[in-house]
Design an enzyme around this catalytic site. Structure first.
Site, PDB file in Angstrom:
ATOM      1  N   ASP A  67       0.814  -1.216   0.000  1.00 44.20           N
ATOM      2  CA  ASP A  67       0.000   0.000   0.000  1.00 44.20           C
ATOM      3  C   ASP A  67       0.846   1.265   0.000  1.00 44.20           C
ATOM      4  O   ASP A  67       2.062   1.223   0.207  1.00 44.20           O
ATOM      5  CB  ASP A  67      -0.972   0.001   1.198  1.00 44.20           C
ATOM      6  N   ASN A 136      -7.368  -2.521  14.573  1.00 48.67           N
ATOM      7  CA  ASN A 136      -8.770  -2.733  14.184  1.00 48.67           C
ATOM      8  C   ASN A 136      -8.926  -3.956  13.264  1.00 48.67           C
ATOM      9  O   ASN A 136      -9.993  -4.184  12.715  1.00 48.67           O
ATOM     10  CB  ASN A 136      -9.333  -1.481  13.503  1.00 48.67           C
ATOM     11  N   HIS A 138      -7.270  -4.462  10.395  1.00 48.75           N
ATOM     12  CA  HIS A 138      -7.052  -4.274   8.951  1.00 48.75           C
ATOM     13  C   HIS A 138      -5.806  -5.018   8.465  1.00 48.75           C
ATOM     14  O   HIS A 138      -4.847  -5.223   9.200  1.00 48.75           O
ATOM     15  CB  HIS A 138      -7.028  -2.788   8.569  1.00 48.75           C
ATOM     16  N   GLU A 143      -9.657  -1.704   5.447  1.00 54.00           N
ATOM     17  CA  GLU A 143     -10.262  -1.406   6.743  1.00 54.00           C
ATOM     18  C   GLU A 143     -11.497  -2.292   6.944  1.00 54.00           C
ATOM     19  O   GLU A 143     -12.002  -2.887   5.978  1.00 54.00           O
ATOM     20  CB  GLU A 143     -10.657   0.079   6.792  1.00 54.00           C
TER      21      GLU A 143
HETATM   22  C1  F6R Z   1       1.511  -1.684   6.233  1.00 46.01           C
HETATM   23  C2  F6R Z   1       0.103  -2.003   6.354  1.00 46.01           C
HETATM   24  C3  F6R Z   1      -0.639  -1.972   7.651  1.00 46.01           C
HETATM   25  C4  F6R Z   1       0.162  -2.380   8.871  1.00 46.01           C
HETATM   26  C5  F6R Z   1      -0.687  -2.321  10.119  1.00 46.01           C
HETATM   27  C6  F6R Z   1       0.120  -2.584  11.373  1.00 46.01           C
HETATM   28  O1  F6R Z   1       1.936  -1.807   4.881  1.00 46.01           O
HETATM   29  O2  F6R Z   1      -0.447  -2.284   5.368  1.00 46.01           O
HETATM   30  O3  F6R Z   1      -1.759  -2.806   7.533  1.00 46.01           O
HETATM   31  O4  F6R Z   1       0.659  -3.675   8.690  1.00 46.01           O
HETATM   32  O5  F6R Z   1      -1.294  -1.061  10.236  1.00 46.01           O
HETATM   33  O6  F6R Z   1       0.992  -1.522  11.562  1.00 46.01           O
HETATM   34  P1  F6R Z   1       2.138  -1.589  12.664  1.00 46.01           P
HETATM   35  O7  F6R Z   1       3.061  -2.680  12.249  1.00 46.01           O
HETATM   36  O8  F6R Z   1       2.798  -0.235  12.617  1.00 46.01           O
HETATM   37  O9  F6R Z   1       1.469  -1.873  13.953  1.00 46.01           O
END
Ligand code: F6R
Length: 254
Positions: A67, A136, A138, A143
């Protein structure tokens, strides 16, 4: 689903790096999907160490990132493009021509997303997709509420994701509200998933994803549909689980 619970983040990072290195050694021209965020940083540090000290060779690898924020150019310090070069790609011998990270500044997003999918298909699909998970639930920027068959597209970040990612920006106002993300369907097409989670803040999402009902409201639960998922958790992230999961078998604890 194979779930490995280890004592702390450093062990989790090392185990995940061994997993990725094993794939690269057995298939030097592998196609690997990378994630950003805090969770894979330890894994990336280990991969850099393996390159430096053990000669792990990344030159044949093709990469795709999950992403990118819409509106941030690759040179913006909070862009995921910048993150990947800063935290990993700039310190290993990837071939820049084989690195693919969504571009957040394209005009025709829909067309671009379709081409991103086509590019993945053209190289034979992803051998492995590295994933973190949001508090959450995702996956990438899918989301809650994202279709389980969604493809690469433009998404809107939820308020809790914006709040959570504000830690990297001067203020929450600066966090982009939109992103390009691979879809849940695109992620499930990878031949193998490697999901990492550390810390108590992830325990609820981990439990719901691994043991809860399959639902678009908990995108992580989509992993239950995938035939080859490897999950690495530290004790805190695994603390909500009611089962031991090993070799695809869920066994009640105690
Ligand atoms: C990153 C992504 C997000 C993260 C998620 C967890 O490319 O797509 O889904 O994997 O938000 O983020 P952290 O690792 O910072 O807790």
């Amino acid at each position: 689903m194979r779930v490995e619970v280890v004592e702390n983040y450093d062990v989790l990072s090392l185990r995940a790096a061994e997993h990725v290195a094993g794939l690269i050694k057995s298939k030097p021209k592998a196609v690997i999907g990378f994630a950003t965020g805090s969770t894979p940083l330890g894994l990336y540090r280990q991969l850099i160490r393996m390159h430096r000290d053990e000669g792990l060779d990344f030159s044949g690898l093709t990469t795709f990132n999950l992403d990118e924020y819409i509106g941030l150019a690759p040179e913006h310090e909070q862009s995921y493009n910048y993150f990947m070069w800063d935290e990993l790609f700039g310190s290993i011998n990837v071939n820049p021509e084989l690195v693919n990270i969504p571009l957040g500044t394209v005009d025709d997003i829909e067309q671009y997303c379709q081409e991103y999918e086509e590019k993945i298909a053209a190289v034979g699909g992803l051998d492995l997709q590295i994933l973190g998970i949001g508090t959450n639930g995702h996956l990438a920027f899918n989301e809650p509420g994202s279709s389980l068959r969604s493809r690469t597209r433009r998404t809107i970040l939820t308020a809790d994701t914006v709040a959570s990612n504000a830690r990297f920006f001067e203020s929450a106002d600066e966090v982009p509200r939109h992103a390009i993300t691979m879809g849940i369907g695109s992620i499930l097409d990878a031949r193998q998933l490697l999901m990492l989670a550390g810390g108590a803040g992830k325990a609820t999402a981990v439990k719901a994803s691994l043991e809860g009902p399959l639902t678009a409201m908990m995108p992580g639960s989509a992993m239950q549909l995938h035939p080859d998922v490897h999950v690495y958790l530290d004790f805190a992230a695994a603390s909500g689980l009611e089962y031991h999961h090993h070799d695809g078998i869920a066994e009640p604890k105690g």
